[in-house]
Write a protein that holds these residues in place. Structure first.
Motif, PDB file in Angstrom:
ATOM      1  N   LEU A 115       1.034  -1.174   0.044  1.00 47.12           N
ATOM      2  CA  LEU A 115       0.006   0.002   0.071  1.00 47.12           C
ATOM      3  C   LEU A 115       0.843   1.255  -0.117  1.00 47.12           C
ATOM      4  O   LEU A 115       0.600   2.453  -0.566  1.00 47.12           O
ATOM      5  CB  LEU A 115      -0.820  -0.011   1.399  1.00 47.12           C
ATOM      6  CG  LEU A 115      -2.394  -0.465   0.996  1.00 47.12           C
ATOM      7  CD1 LEU A 115      -2.136  -2.015   0.742  1.00 47.12           C
ATOM      8  CD2 LEU A 115      -3.237  -0.287   2.132  1.00 47.12           C
ATOM      9  N   PRO A 119       1.271   1.239  -4.563  1.00 46.18           N
ATOM     10  CA  PRO A 119      -0.233   1.282  -4.683  1.00 46.18           C
ATOM     11  C   PRO A 119      -0.813   0.994  -6.130  1.00 46.18           C
ATOM     12  O   PRO A 119      -1.837   0.922  -6.345  1.00 46.18           O
ATOM     13  CB  PRO A 119      -0.413   2.827  -4.187  1.00 46.18           C
ATOM     14  CG  PRO A 119       0.576   3.453  -4.375  1.00 46.18           C
ATOM     15  CD  PRO A 119       1.783   2.461  -4.313  1.00 46.18           C
ATOM     16  N   THR A 124      -3.539  -3.200  -3.885  1.00 45.90           N
ATOM     17  CA  THR A 124      -4.170  -2.017  -3.508  1.00 45.90           C
ATOM     18  C   THR A 124      -5.426  -1.737  -4.306  1.00 45.90           C
ATOM     19  O   THR A 124      -6.505  -1.283  -3.686  1.00 45.90           O
ATOM     20  CB  THR A 124      -3.291  -0.767  -3.444  1.00 45.90           C
ATOM     21  OG1 THR A 124      -2.255  -0.983  -2.510  1.00 45.90           O
ATOM     22  CG2 THR A 124      -4.188   0.571  -3.026  1.00 45.90           C
ATOM     23  N   PHE A 128      -9.302  -1.525  -2.602  1.00 46.57           N
ATOM     24  CA  PHE A 128     -10.409  -0.265  -2.703  1.00 46.57           C
ATOM     25  C   PHE A 128     -11.448  -0.722  -3.732  1.00 46.57           C
ATOM     26  O   PHE A 128     -12.426  -0.032  -3.296  1.00 46.57           O
ATOM     27  CB  PHE A 128      -9.278   0.796  -3.515  1.00 46.57           C
ATOM     28  CG  PHE A 128      -9.103   1.796  -2.329  1.00 46.57           C
ATOM     29  CD1 PHE A 128      -9.434   2.987  -2.546  1.00 46.57           C
ATOM     30  CD2 PHE A 128      -7.790   1.443  -1.547  1.00 46.57           C
ATOM     31  CE1 PHE A 128      -8.848   3.826  -1.426  1.00 46.57           C
ATOM     32  CE2 PHE A 128      -7.475   2.110  -0.718  1.00 46.57           C
ATOM     33  CZ  PHE A 128      -7.847   3.395  -0.466  1.00 46.57           C
ATOM     34  N   PHE A 146     -13.756   8.633  -1.786  1.00 41.84           N
ATOM     35  CA  PHE A 146     -12.281   8.291  -1.459  1.00 41.84           C
ATOM     36  C   PHE A 146     -12.023   8.325  -0.190  1.00 41.84           C
ATOM     37  O   PHE A 146     -11.562   7.341   0.341  1.00 41.84           O
ATOM     38  CB  PHE A 146     -11.451   9.132  -2.328  1.00 41.84           C
ATOM     39  CG  PHE A 146      -9.961   8.777  -2.161  1.00 41.84           C
ATOM     40  CD1 PHE A 146      -9.249   7.581  -2.556  1.00 41.84           C
ATOM     41  CD2 PHE A 146      -9.319   9.775  -1.271  1.00 41.84           C
ATOM     42  CE1 PHE A 146      -7.907   7.702  -2.197  1.00 41.84           C
ATOM     43  CE2 PHE A 146      -8.083   9.616  -0.812  1.00 41.84           C
ATOM     44  CZ  PHE A 146      -7.248   8.199  -1.289  1.00 41.84           C
ATOM     45  N   THR A 147     -12.702   9.475   0.539  1.00 41.35           N
ATOM     46  CA  THR A 147     -12.291   9.414   1.945  1.00 41.35           C
ATOM     47  C   THR A 147     -13.165   8.262   2.775  1.00 41.35           C
ATOM     48  O   THR A 147     -12.371   7.627   3.666  1.00 41.35           O
ATOM     49  CB  THR A 147     -12.943  10.805   2.507  1.00 41.35           C
ATOM     50  OG1 THR A 147     -12.053  11.757   1.847  1.00 41.35           O
ATOM     51  CG2 THR A 147     -12.698  10.935   4.117  1.00 41.35           C
ATOM     52  N   THR A 149     -14.007   5.233   1.706  1.00 35.71           N
ATOM     53  CA  THR A 149     -13.314   3.983   1.333  1.00 35.71           C
ATOM     54  C   THR A 149     -11.866   3.947   2.087  1.00 35.71           C
ATOM     55  O   THR A 149     -11.583   2.971   2.494  1.00 35.71           O
ATOM     56  CB  THR A 149     -13.059   3.797   0.026  1.00 35.71           C
ATOM     57  OG1 THR A 149     -14.574   3.889  -0.784  1.00 35.71           O
ATOM     58  CG2 THR A 149     -12.478   2.638  -0.506  1.00 35.71           C
ATOM     59  N   SER A 150     -11.144   5.183   2.058  1.00 34.55           N
ATOM     60  CA  SER A 150      -9.802   5.288   2.759  1.00 34.55           C
ATOM     61  C   SER A 150      -9.946   4.842   4.067  1.00 34.55           C
ATOM     62  O   SER A 150      -9.224   3.984   4.767  1.00 34.55           O
ATOM     63  CB  SER A 150      -9.041   6.391   2.418  1.00 34.55           C
ATOM     64  OG  SER A 150      -8.826   6.644   1.136  1.00 34.55           O
ATOM     65  N   VAL A 153     -10.629   1.066   4.651  1.00 37.20           N
ATOM     66  CA  VAL A 153      -9.667   0.113   4.390  1.00 37.20           C
ATOM     67  C   VAL A 153      -8.493   0.427   5.366  1.00 37.20           C
ATOM     68  O   VAL A 153      -7.742  -0.551   5.897  1.00 37.20           O
ATOM     69  CB  VAL A 153      -9.151   0.628   2.932  1.00 37.20           C
ATOM     70  CG1 VAL A 153      -7.412   0.080   2.778  1.00 37.20           C
ATOM     71  CG2 VAL A 153      -9.891   0.381   2.024  1.00 37.20           C
ATOM     72  N   HIS A 154      -8.408   1.572   5.720  1.00 38.97           N
ATOM     73  CA  HIS A 154      -7.166   1.834   7.038  1.00 38.97           C
ATOM     74  C   HIS A 154      -7.651   1.090   8.047  1.00 38.97           C
ATOM     75  O   HIS A 154      -6.929   0.574   9.004  1.00 38.97           O
ATOM     76  CB  HIS A 154      -6.951   3.189   7.208  1.00 38.97           C
ATOM     77  CG  HIS A 154      -6.237   3.952   6.265  1.00 38.97           C
ATOM     78  ND1 HIS A 154      -4.994   3.363   5.441  1.00 38.97           N
ATOM     79  CD2 HIS A 154      -6.435   5.135   5.236  1.00 38.97           C
ATOM     80  CE1 HIS A 154      -4.383   4.237   4.533  1.00 38.97           C
ATOM     81  NE2 HIS A 154      -5.463   5.032   4.437  1.00 38.97           N
TER      82      HIS A 154
END
Length: 236
Positions: A115, A119, A124, A128, A146-147, A149-150, A153-154
């Motif tokens: 990641l 990426p 990655t 995602f 994006f925010t 999903t991020s 994922v994090h």
């Protein structure tokens, strides 16, 4: 002739890229990254190093391929005939990654490496995509894709990775219940003025289930995502 054909078939199977990756995963599971060497791999496959180098150039490429293989199995992009809701799909992908990391102790480090360093590779985007499609299906506006999903994922990789580390660092010969009981007891004995909160949750630490706690965290993140980014039809 039949015996010769069988030997040829077994040799072809052993030298395929898929078989090499499978053997590499077996070695990684058994002995970690340090246990994966081309010398040990050639012995496992009963072949020469040249045959392996024909399929993979170096150890880094082999680690990447092993990671890709495990993640692809854990995160199917097209679940056949699934009737689950987007929220249920996110929980299923999250749990798939949790169990993959739990079952392959080397995976958390490799995921973090991929990641951060590559990426653009297949790992990655797959993770995602597996989460992001469902975030979109929840009705989250595009500006929040994006925010949101991020964040998921994090959380997934961080919590699953920490769980795997906890499992490896517990004292040898001590089972999970005994370990948690010892930690909880130590928390209960902390200074009540300095650690009132930690003392208060010590019993919850003792009794918690790792998977249930992990999935509860997913629900908390999703609650935040849908509260901050409600579907267009629900906006005021």
């Amino acid at each position: 002739m039949t015996t010769r054909t069988r030997r040829s078939s077994r040799r072809s199977e052993a030298l395929s890229r898929e078989r090499i990756i499978e053997a590499a995963i077996e070695l990684l599971d058994a002995d970690g990254e340090a246990g994966l060497t081309f010398r040990v791999l050639t012995a496992r496959l009963s072949t020469g190093p040249g045959a392996i180098y024909w399929h993979v150039a170096n150890k880094g490429e082999l680690l990447d391929a092993a990671t890709e293989s495990v993640v692809a199995a854990a995160v199917p992009l097209d679940p056949a005939g699934s009737a689950r809701s987007p929220r249920e799909e996110i929980r299923a992908v999250a749990l798939g990654l949790f169990e993959a990391i739990d079952g392959h102790p080397w995976l958390a480090t490799q995921l973090a490496t991929q990641l951060s360093r590559s990426p653009w590779g297949s790992v990655t985007p797959r993770i995602f995509e597996g989460i992001g499609r469902q975030v979109r299906a929840l009705g989250v506006p595009e500006s929040g894709w994006f925010t949101s999903t991020s964040a998921l994922v994090h959380y997934i990789l961080g919590a699953a990775g920490q769980n795997a580390v906890n499992g490896r660092t517990a004292q040898p010969g001590v089972d999970r219940g005994e370990f948690l009981d010892a930690v909880s007891t130590a928390w209960e004995e902390l200074d009540p003025d300095d650690y009132s909160f930690t003392r208060a949750v010590a019993g919850q630490l003792r009794d918690h289930d790792d998977r249930e706690q992990f999935l509860a965290g997913i629900d908390l993140v999703l609650a935040g995502v849908t509260a901050i980014h409600p579907p267009d039809g629900q906006r005021r």
